[in-house]
Structures are given as C-alpha cells and as structure tokens.
Design a protein around this motif. Structure first.
Motif, short mmCIF file in Angstrom:
data_model
loop_
_atom_site.label_atom_id
_atom_site.label_comp_id
_atom_site.label_asym_id
_atom_site.label_seq_id
_atom_site.Cartn_x
_atom_site.Cartn_y
_atom_site.Cartn_z
N ALA A 1 0.83 -1.20 0.00
CA ALA A 1 0.00 0.00 0.00
C ALA A 1 0.87 1.26 0.00
CB ALA A 1 -0.93 0.00 1.21
N PHE B 1 0.73 4.08 -2.86
CA PHE B 1 0.41 5.46 -2.51
C PHE B 1 1.52 6.40 -2.98
CE2 PHE B 1 -0.22 9.18 0.20
CZ PHE B 1 -1.59 9.35 0.10
N ARG C 1 -3.52 7.37 3.26
CA ARG C 1 -3.35 5.93 3.49
C ARG C 1 -3.28 5.68 4.97
NH1 ARG C 1 0.59 2.37 4.92
NH2 ARG C 1 2.17 4.02 5.04
N MET D 1 -6.27 2.67 1.24
CA MET D 1 -6.07 3.98 0.64
C MET D 1 -7.44 4.60 0.38
SD MET D 1 -2.80 3.47 -1.91
CE MET D 1 -3.80 2.74 -3.23
#
Length: 293
Positions: A135, A139, A250, A255
């Motif tokens: 993640a 991001f 996030r 997100m």
C-alpha cells in the motif's frame, strides 16, 4: 536349438534405470516446493494488513456532512429526490472487500457540486512483502502522479501549516459532523442562508505561483499514515468557473481518495480554494476516524 547369449551389462543398466524411477523421491525432492531454489527451507510469510474489509461507502458520509459539502441538497423540495441525493450512487464494484466507492451530485442556484469517495484495500500477493508495504508503494505512485509543487516557505521562514482552518468533531453516527463550515457553523451569505463556496478571492489563482502557500497542493502530516491535498481549477482566465480538490490518504493497507468539485453558476467566479479544501479535509478526518473505530 541355439540359446541367446546373456549379457550382464544390459541387466545392470536396466536395474540402474529402475532404481532411478523408484528411488528419486528419497534424496532429490525438496521439503517445501514453495521455495524450490532452497531445498528444505520454507518461505517466511509476513503478517497480513490491518484491514480485512471496507466500509459501505455511501453510508459512511453523514447527512450533516453532505449538507456542508453539497449546499443545494437542502434546497430539493421533492422528498423522494432529496432522499435519493443523500443516498448517493455506489460505483461498480466486483469485489467489495477490495475496492468500493460512492458519488453524489447536487445542483443549486449558485453552483453544481460533485463528491466522490473511494476506498481501496491493498493486498500483497508476494509472501515476502506485507500488505502495508505494498500500500505504501502504491500510494507513493499516487503522490508522484499528483505532481505536487515544491513547498513554499512563508515570510516567517516556516512552511505552510497543514492543519485545517477549523476543528472537526464527530457525532455518534459515523461520518456525522457537528461543524459544517470552517468556523464551526454552516457557511452563510448576506441573507443568512447557506452560500456556495464560489468567490473571487485572491486564493483562487489558476497556478501554484498565484496561490497562497497555505492552500497550495501539498503533503499533509495530520491525516492517516501519509496524505496529500491537490487543488486544480478547471480552467483559468475570466471564464473560470470550476475547481476540484482531491484529498488522499493511506492508513495501514487501506487507501482513501476524496474528490470534491464545484462548478460555479456565475461566469468568471472560481469556487474558493481554502473553503473547499477545509471541507474535504474534515471529511477525510471523519473517514479516517471511522476506519480506526
């Protein structure tokens, strides 16, 4: 009758071949076929991400928050149409545990407002990479795509503050806000009625160089694990009438992206940047709180 000659070498060769077919499993196979490069060594897996599911996107934004973001919603006289406006429209989702979203669009005499909320739960398919790390990588790509300008230092020598101009509080319901405007009250016009965020203030410049530092697109340090705000006028010049504010953040392996856009009904009047950013960031804080809860 003449007998065929017996060849000891052929028998030995056959015995060797048979032994290879039946005995190879003793020393040639690996103990863990998930890691064939290192026989006998199991692959170490990482912990999964914090979040396993996502909230219902159209229900996580409360009515009071929608009143502030979409001023025209309270002007709808037809009860059925007003309820439909509050309900929003979910985006098409094939896996609601991985990605969900919702859209709202409300017209008023002064402007047309759009709101889009998107949740994405990141799952890593690499046993050596955690969901959080994946993640974080995704991001970072989102931040890079936003192409944020370099931070501008104010005259006092410090960078622009990332704190919202007004405090944000939640009511008992998820996404419900007790303060609809930057000062804790719904924004009002001269007659005391809710007004559009459209204005021709100096904070509505079409380029970062013309925009005060405190409302420039920038990274945020007070929202989730990492976040940013982007601010884009739809066009520039005397005919400019639109602005889109994006707040993305996030938290762990989820997100969240908020897109808040307003199209002014008055030619040459661009919606106010500071007010729109303040509203979008308050919503982002509420969504972050709802995830944490």
């Amino acid at each position: 009758m003449q007998r065929k000659a017996y060849v000891p070498g052929v028998a030995a060769l056959l015995a060797t071949l048979l032994a290879g077919c039946t005995g190879g499993s003793e020393g040639g196979a690996t103990a863990d076929d998930s890691n064939p490069g290192q026989p006998g060594v199991a692959t170490e897996t990482v912990e999964p991400g914090k979040y396993r599911t996502l909230p219902e996107p159209c229900g996580v934004v409360g009515d009071k928050t929608l009143d502030a973001l979409l001023p025209g919603i309270e002007e709808i006289t037809d009860e059925e149409q007003r309820e439909k406006a509050y309900a929003g429209e979910p985006t098409l989702a094939y896996d609601t545990d991985r990605k969900v979203g919702c859209r709202w669009k409300v017209e008023s005499a002064e402007a047309t407002d759009h709101l889009f909320v998107d949740f994405e739960r990141v799952v890593s398919y690499d046993g050596a990479v955690s969901d959080d790390s994946e993640a974080e990588r995704l991001f970072a790509q989102q931040v890079e795509a936003a192409d944020l300008p370099e931070p501008v230092v104010s005259d006092s020598g410090s960078a622009a503050s990332d704190s919202p101009s007004g405090s944000s509080s939640l009511s008992a319901g998820a996404g419900e806000s007790t303060d609809a405007g930057p000062s804790g009250e719904p924004p009002t016009g001269a007659g005391g009625t809710p007004s559009s965020s459209a204005s021709a203030s100096s904070s509505t410049g079409a380029s970062p160089d013309e925009t005060p530092a405190e409302v420039q697109p920038r990274l945020l340090d007070d929202l989730g694990d990492e976040a940013f705000v982007d601010d884009e006028p739809g066009n520039s010049g005397p005919t400019a009438t639109r602005r889109t504010v994006t707040v993305a953040f996030r938290t762990s392996n989820v997100m969240v992206t908020i897109e808040y856009a307003e199209q002014s009904a008055t030619l040459g009047v661009v919606p106010d940047s500071e007010e729109m950013q303040d509203k979008a960031r308050k919503l982002a804080s509420q969504l972050a709180d709802s995830l944490s809860g």
